[in-house]
Design a protein around this motif. Structure first.
Motif, PDB file in Angstrom:
ATOM      1  N   ASP A   2      73.190   3.634 -13.773  1.00  0.00           N
ATOM      2  CA  ASP A   2      72.145   3.922 -15.710  1.00  0.00           C
ATOM      3  C   ASP A   2      72.741   3.177 -16.321  1.00  0.00           C
ATOM      4  N   ASP A   4      71.134   1.692 -18.535  1.00  0.00           N
ATOM      5  CA  ASP A   4      70.628   1.929 -20.153  1.00  0.00           C
ATOM      6  C   ASP A   4      70.995   3.182 -20.375  1.00  0.00           C
ATOM      7  N   ALA A   5      72.795   3.969 -19.832  1.00  0.00           N
ATOM      8  CA  ALA A   5      73.221   4.680 -20.808  1.00  0.00           C
ATOM      9  C   ALA A   5      75.024   4.062 -21.131  1.00  0.00           C
ATOM     10  N   ARG A  66      73.808  -3.110 -24.600  1.00  0.00           N
ATOM     11  CA  ARG A  66      73.471  -1.389 -24.119  1.00  0.00           C
ATOM     12  C   ARG A  66      74.784  -1.608 -23.709  1.00  0.00           C
TER      13      ARG A  66
END
Length: 199
Positions: A2, A4-5, A66
């Motif tokens: 992920d 976006d993490a 990110r």
């Protein structure tokens, strides 16, 4: 994964350039052109051509917010990122070989490091390592000079890189255990650590 993490970006050579760009080192056309006029550089011709073909663009960004940290190895392209390096605001750890003749120690990794203002930041020079010591190039094309003596064996360099990179990443992600990882890391602050032997 992920993305976006958040993620840590690592890369070698032009991948190191990409890592610095993702970390926030934007291309500032004026700063780069001034650097090229005074000091030259491998990519100056490409930069001039790009600027001619994009006269209305004063900057170019590859920044990805990110990214949590950057781990560039023997990064190329100092002349292109020179204006953006001070803008990096995530932890950055530059690794390079002291015998690298494609991205030489003083003119590439040291020059990049000296423009970083972020904390923490670190620079590691590995004695006996050349440019291709950071990749599997010696397995693919074993005719590179970096693949044989007097350079250290690539597998020794890889073991060293894996150890120090893992320790650096772990202490970023687990700050409560930072002391546990510190024996494998460059000292804090604006110091460099030269590894002459694999630990």
């Amino acid at each position: 994964v992920d993305a976006d993490a958040g993620y840590i970006v690592a890369g070698h050579s032009f991948g190191g350039y990409t890592g610095l760009a993702v970390a926030g080192a934007d291309l500032d056309v004026t700063s780069s052109a001034n650097f090229c006029d005074s000091s030259g550089g491998w990519l100056c011709g490409d930069l001039a051509e790009w600027a001619t073909n994009h006269p209305d663009e004063a900057a170019l960004s590859g920044h990805d917010p990110r990214a949590l940290a950057a781990l560039p190895m023997s990064p190329a392209g100092h002349e292109v990122l020179v204006g953006g390096l001070p803008q990096i605001n995530i932890p950055t750890f530059i690794l390079s070989g002291l015998q690298d003749d494609l991205t030489p120690w003083e003119s590439q990794p040291v020059a990049d490091y000296e423009l970083l203002t972020v904390t923490p930041r670190a620079l590691l020079g590995i004695d006996g390592a050349g440019h291709y010591s950071f990749s599997d190039a010696c397995d693919l094309v074993p005719t590179y000079p970096d693949c044989e003596a007097p350079y250290r064996a690539p597998e020794d360099i890889h073991a060293q890189i894996n150890t120090v990179a893992t320790a650096w990443i772990k202490q970023l992600l687990e700050p409560e255990r930072a002391e546990e990882y510190s024996p494998w890391l460059p000292p804090a602050g604006d110091e460099t650590l030269v590894y002459e032997e694999a630990r």
